[in-house]
Design a protein around this motif. Structure first.
Motif, PDB file in Angstrom:
ATOM      1  N   GLY A 114       0.678  -1.208   0.070  1.00 14.75           N
ATOM      2  CA  GLY A 114       0.109   0.235  -0.511  1.00 14.75           C
ATOM      3  C   GLY A 114       0.700   1.611   0.170  1.00 14.75           C
ATOM      4  O   GLY A 114       2.313   1.293   0.265  1.00 14.75           O
ATOM      5  N   LYS A 115       0.197   2.241   0.067  1.00 14.68           N
ATOM      6  CA  LYS A 115       0.782   3.938  -0.294  1.00 14.68           C
ATOM      7  C   LYS A 115       1.299   4.104   1.159  1.00 14.68           C
ATOM      8  O   LYS A 115       2.776   4.447   1.721  1.00 14.68           O
ATOM      9  CB  LYS A 115      -0.086   4.477  -0.456  1.00 14.68           C
ATOM     10  CG  LYS A 115      -0.530   4.302  -1.855  1.00 14.68           C
ATOM     11  CD  LYS A 115      -1.573   5.813  -1.917  1.00 14.68           C
ATOM     12  CE  LYS A 115      -1.743   6.270  -3.953  1.00 14.68           C
ATOM     13  NZ  LYS A 115      -2.227   7.071  -4.181  1.00 14.68           N
ATOM     14  N   GLN A 116       0.892   3.478   2.529  1.00 11.28           N
ATOM     15  CA  GLN A 116       1.215   3.875   3.582  1.00 11.28           C
ATOM     16  C   GLN A 116       1.572   2.424   4.763  1.00 11.28           C
ATOM     17  O   GLN A 116       2.730   2.552   4.959  1.00 11.28           O
ATOM     18  CB  GLN A 116       0.085   4.611   4.409  1.00 11.28           C
ATOM     19  CG  GLN A 116      -0.536   5.685   3.598  1.00 11.28           C
ATOM     20  CD  GLN A 116      -0.679   6.647   4.424  1.00 11.28           C
ATOM     21  OE1 GLN A 116      -0.006   6.645   5.851  1.00 11.28           O
ATOM     22  NE2 GLN A 116      -0.355   8.183   4.192  1.00 11.28           N
ATOM     23  N   LEU A 117       1.262   0.884   3.989  1.00 13.19           N
ATOM     24  CA  LEU A 117       1.441   0.239   4.722  1.00 13.19           C
ATOM     25  C   LEU A 117       1.654  -0.732   3.660  1.00 13.19           C
ATOM     26  O   LEU A 117       0.851  -0.502   2.586  1.00 13.19           O
ATOM     27  CB  LEU A 117       1.039  -0.105   5.827  1.00 13.19           C
ATOM     28  CG  LEU A 117       0.145   0.621   7.100  1.00 13.19           C
ATOM     29  CD1 LEU A 117      -0.845   0.244   7.623  1.00 13.19           C
ATOM     30  CD2 LEU A 117       1.463   1.087   7.665  1.00 13.19           C
ATOM     31  N   VAL A 118       2.564  -1.945   4.408  1.00 18.27           N
ATOM     32  CA  VAL A 118       2.659  -3.364   3.998  1.00 18.27           C
ATOM     33  C   VAL A 118       2.117  -4.600   4.500  1.00 18.27           C
ATOM     34  O   VAL A 118       2.189  -4.556   5.930  1.00 18.27           O
ATOM     35  CB  VAL A 118       3.934  -3.448   3.971  1.00 18.27           C
ATOM     36  CG1 VAL A 118       4.248  -5.404   3.072  1.00 18.27           C
ATOM     37  CG2 VAL A 118       4.424  -2.799   3.164  1.00 18.27           C
ATOM     38  N   THR A 119       0.974  -4.741   4.311  1.00 11.88           N
ATOM     39  CA  THR A 119       0.079  -5.954   5.098  1.00 11.88           C
ATOM     40  C   THR A 119      -0.440  -7.168   4.384  1.00 11.88           C
ATOM     41  O   THR A 119       0.226  -7.659   3.109  1.00 11.88           O
ATOM     42  CB  THR A 119      -1.856  -5.930   4.756  1.00 11.88           C
ATOM     43  OG1 THR A 119      -1.987  -5.146   3.517  1.00 11.88           O
ATOM     44  CG2 THR A 119      -1.504  -3.596   5.029  1.00 11.88           C
ATOM     45  N   ARG A 120      -0.214  -7.951   4.839  1.00 13.29           N
ATOM     46  CA  ARG A 120      -0.577  -9.449   4.940  1.00 13.29           C
ATOM     47  C   ARG A 120      -2.355  -9.382   3.695  1.00 13.29           C
ATOM     48  O   ARG A 120      -2.820  -8.550   4.193  1.00 13.29           O
ATOM     49  CB  ARG A 120      -0.733 -10.626   5.614  1.00 13.29           C
ATOM     50  CG  ARG A 120       0.622 -10.660   6.660  1.00 13.29           C
ATOM     51  CD  ARG A 120       1.108 -11.625   7.397  1.00 13.29           C
ATOM     52  NE  ARG A 120       1.668 -11.452   8.228  1.00 13.29           N
ATOM     53  CZ  ARG A 120       2.201 -12.425   9.055  1.00 13.29           C
ATOM     54  NH1 ARG A 120       1.470 -13.607   9.509  1.00 13.29           N
ATOM     55  NH2 ARG A 120       3.187 -12.755  10.202  1.00 13.29           N
ATOM     56  N   LYS A 121      -2.400 -10.449   3.105  1.00 14.07           N
ATOM     57  CA  LYS A 121      -3.411 -10.599   2.526  1.00 14.07           C
ATOM     58  C   LYS A 121      -3.132 -12.227   2.567  1.00 14.07           C
ATOM     59  O   LYS A 121      -4.709 -12.627   2.371  1.00 14.07           O
ATOM     60  CB  LYS A 121      -2.750 -10.546   0.407  1.00 14.07           C
ATOM     61  CG  LYS A 121      -2.024  -9.832  -0.293  1.00 14.07           C
ATOM     62  CD  LYS A 121      -2.160  -9.276  -1.544  1.00 14.07           C
ATOM     63  CE  LYS A 121      -3.803  -9.740  -2.172  1.00 14.07           C
ATOM     64  NZ  LYS A 121      -3.547  -9.358  -3.728  1.00 14.07           N
ATOM     65  N   VAL A 122      -2.204 -13.018   3.424  1.00 16.22           N
ATOM     66  CA  VAL A 122      -3.210 -14.481   3.919  1.00 16.22           C
ATOM     67  C   VAL A 122      -2.485 -14.271   4.820  1.00 16.22           C
ATOM     68  O   VAL A 122      -2.191 -13.881   5.403  1.00 16.22           O
ATOM     69  CB  VAL A 122      -2.390 -14.926   3.011  1.00 16.22           C
ATOM     70  CG1 VAL A 122      -3.164 -15.317   1.340  1.00 16.22           C
ATOM     71  CG2 VAL A 122      -1.550 -15.591   2.718  1.00 16.22           C
ATOM     72  N   HIS A 123      -3.587 -15.343   5.593  1.00 14.05           N
ATOM     73  CA  HIS A 123      -3.170 -15.563   7.018  1.00 14.05           C
ATOM     74  C   HIS A 123      -1.474 -16.550   7.710  1.00 14.05           C
ATOM     75  O   HIS A 123      -1.159 -16.419   8.040  1.00 14.05           O
ATOM     76  CB  HIS A 123      -4.752 -16.041   7.755  1.00 14.05           C
ATOM     77  CG  HIS A 123      -5.342 -15.384   7.602  1.00 14.05           C
ATOM     78  ND1 HIS A 123      -5.462 -14.402   8.547  1.00 14.05           N
ATOM     79  CD2 HIS A 123      -6.668 -15.235   7.865  1.00 14.05           C
ATOM     80  CE1 HIS A 123      -7.229 -13.462   8.505  1.00 14.05           C
ATOM     81  NE2 HIS A 123      -6.880 -14.020   7.959  1.00 14.05           N
ATOM     82  N   HIS A 124      -1.885 -17.592   6.245  1.00 16.72           N
ATOM     83  CA  HIS A 124      -0.668 -18.608   6.372  1.00 16.72           C
ATOM     84  C   HIS A 124      -0.301 -19.203   4.986  1.00 16.72           C
ATOM     85  O   HIS A 124      -0.515 -19.068   4.423  1.00 16.72           O
ATOM     86  CB  HIS A 124      -1.706 -19.666   7.138  1.00 16.72           C
ATOM     87  CG  HIS A 124      -0.137 -20.951   7.622  1.00 16.72           C
ATOM     88  ND1 HIS A 124       0.526 -20.582   8.459  1.00 16.72           N
ATOM     89  CD2 HIS A 124       0.003 -22.844   6.971  1.00 16.72           C
ATOM     90  CE1 HIS A 124       1.628 -21.944   8.454  1.00 16.72           C
ATOM     91  NE2 HIS A 124       0.928 -22.752   7.360  1.00 16.72           N
ATOM     92  N   VAL A 125       1.360 -19.198   5.637  1.00 22.82           N
ATOM     93  CA  VAL A 125       1.911 -19.830   4.142  1.00 22.82           C
ATOM     94  C   VAL A 125       2.533 -21.280   4.277  1.00 22.82           C
ATOM     95  O   VAL A 125       3.091 -21.019   5.973  1.00 22.82           O
ATOM     96  CB  VAL A 125       3.332 -18.227   3.633  1.00 22.82           C
ATOM     97  CG1 VAL A 125       1.831 -17.687   3.156  1.00 22.82           C
ATOM     98  CG2 VAL A 125       3.830 -18.063   4.266  1.00 22.82           C
ATOM     99  N   GLU A 126       3.116 -21.540   3.467  1.00 19.91           N
ATOM    100  CA  GLU A 126       4.155 -22.643   3.614  1.00 19.91           C
ATOM    101  C   GLU A 126       5.430 -22.089   2.718  1.00 19.91           C
ATOM    102  O   GLU A 126       5.027 -22.083   1.916  1.00 19.91           O
ATOM    103  CB  GLU A 126       3.674 -24.102   2.722  1.00 19.91           C
ATOM    104  CG  GLU A 126       2.280 -24.785   3.628  1.00 19.91           C
ATOM    105  CD  GLU A 126       1.890 -26.100   3.542  1.00 19.91           C
ATOM    106  OE1 GLU A 126       2.245 -26.045   2.192  1.00 19.91           O
ATOM    107  OE2 GLU A 126       0.589 -26.426   4.009  1.00 19.91           O
TER     108      GLU A 126
END
Length: 488
Positions: A114-126
């Protein structure tokens, strides 16, 4: 331990099919086992066959990710659930890991920039990359598509594993018998010599090669040229001064001070000492006059000759500087006919390529006598070059500041089947000779050529840097044959 394990196993079994597997089962280092196998094979106790297997191994980067996790997962885990600014995220992760991890995480649609923040799009990854790297490390089989993906990221590399399969050899024994190599005093005193088995002598074995000095290719050809000059009655000039003054290198040869060859982009001038200390003043004055106003039927160059230019020190650009000194001394001591030659190093500020170096060797010959003509010059050439194996010569008019007339020399090369330029020549001008004090009827015929060009032709070298300089192959120097130039 390794030797006993191999011989003991073969005593009860037909073969060892894989040295790698055998080493693992016996708890032996494979490199130690390999050395033992080579020794046993040499003594014909076993027969060893090579085994080669291609395997995948982790690169240094791959080992790091197998331990710490892939960059994309490291980036994902560094992002809290509420998000984080790009600047703070970069502080939490190593720069090299962040650059790769961010692009891979975005590609996998795990994060949103994002313009202000970097956020997760998923809750868990392998971390599939880490899992695959661990499988490769354990030498497990994985899908070819996964192999390609890891190769593209340069996380794995192909390695060739080398091992052996073994079976009994013609001299097999459960224990290696040690053969005696010497008969000692103790063997005789104790009577052990009766039961000793001695190692066979190999009378065909070669001894250690004897190291010795080898002549460089250029030195071999140089010696042949020197012998030709000596056979023709020439006397060698002293050429031990690499540093010359501009006076002897240029001015004494009637070469004007504004000549392009005297520029710094063509000549190496010295900074320390920058000028010469002594010159023969009476001769310098005569050279100055011939440059400025001429004489002896010449108009000169008509410019203001500067002493400071003549005093400049330089690395000699040709051995003709030595010739000018010798001719001046000959005039001073009382003229007698002479034949001089020199073969030594000269320096030019030239771009280095396949055929040019900033330093090379010049061969120079000159004959001074009364009443010499251009016909004498051509006659000397025919004699000189025929001794080099070049009997077909052609001459082309040329220009040199200190010779008139001047000629380029071409010889027909039988190997190349074409005419090649082999040197330059001419008769020294009166403007050069008469200020030295030589009699008016004395003429000097001279010629010069490089040492490197004929050497390259004789030895089949197509790059001068392979002949002279830091790139020379010393093995080639040792293997080169003697030089045979075709002397008659």
């Amino acid at each position: 331990m390794a030797e006993e394990a191999v011989l003991g196993f073969l005593e009860k079994n037909e073969e060892i099919s894989d040295s790698g597997q055998f080493a693992s089962e016996q708890g032996i280092d494979h490199q130690e086992l390999t050395n033992v196998i080579k020794s046993l094979h040499g003594f014909r106790l076993v027969v060893a066959q090579d085994i080669k297997r291609e395997r995948w191994a982790l690169t240094n980067e791959g080992k790091m990710y197998a331990s710490s996790g892939s960059p994309e997962v490291q980036v994902f885990l560094a992002i809290p659930s509420e998000g984080i600014s790009l600047e703070d995220l970069q502080k939490k992760i190593d720069a090299s890991v962040f650059k790769i991890g961010r692009s891979q995480a975005i590609k996998n649609q795990w994060v949103e920039m994002g313009k202000q923040l970097v956020t997760r799009k998923v809750h868990h990854v392998e971390d599939k990359v880490k899992d695959l790297l661990i499988l490769v490390q354990d030498e497990k089989v994985i899908d070819p598509k996964d192999i390609d993906a890891l190769k593209r990221r340069k996380l794995i590399t192909s390695q060739t594993w080398k091992g052996y399969s073994l079976r009994k050899g013609p001299c097999y024994a459960p224990k290696r018998k040690k053969f005696a190599t010497d008969l000692t005093r103790e063997n005789l005193q104790r009577g052990e010599w009766k039961d000793l088995e001695f190692k066979e002598y190999n009378f065909l074995a070669k001894g250690q090669p004897v190291d010795g000095g080898c002549l460089h290719t250029l030195l071999k050809v140089r010696q042949q040229f020197k012998m030709i000059f000596l056979q023709m009655g020439f006397e060698e000039m002293p050429t031990n001064n690499f540093v010359e003054s501009s006076f002897w290198n240029f001015d004494a040869l009637f070469q004007p001070q504004q000549h392009p060859a005297r520029d710094s982009h063509d000549t190496f001038f010295l900074q320390v000492p920058s000028t010469t200390k002594t010159l023969p003043e009476d001769y310098v004055e005569r050279v100055k006059n011939i440059h400025e106003s001429g004489g002896h039927g010449s108009r000169g160059y008509g410019y203001d000759w500067k002493r400071e230019e003549a005093d400049k020190n330089l690395l000699r650009t040709h051995t003709t500087a030595v010739s000018s000194r010798m001719l001046y001394q000959l005039a001073k001591d009382g003229f007698v006919p002479k034949k001089y030659f020199s073969i030594d190093r000269v320096f030019r500020n030239e771009a280095v390529d396949r055929t040019h170096l900033a330093e090379f060797h010049q061969i120079e010959g000159l004959v001074c006598d009364r009443g010499l003509t251009l016909g004498d010059l051509i006659g000397v050439f025919n004699d000189f070059f025929s001794r080099l194996g070049m009997k077909k010569l052609k001459f082309k008019p040329a220009y040199n500041p200190y010779t008139e007339p001047s000629m380029e020399i071409f010889g027909y090369h039988e190997g190349l089947k074409k005419w090649v330029e082999i040197g330059n020549s001419g008769m020294f001008r009166p403007e050069m000779l008469l200020p030295m004090g030589l009699p008016e009827d004395v003429r000097v015929i001279a010629w010069g050529l490089s040492l490197e060009r004929p050497t390259m032709i004789l030895y089949g070298v197509d790059n001068i840097r392979d002949l002279f300089g830091h790139k020379v192959d010393l093995g080639l120097i040792k293997r080169n044959p003697l030089c045979r130039i075709g002397i008659e």
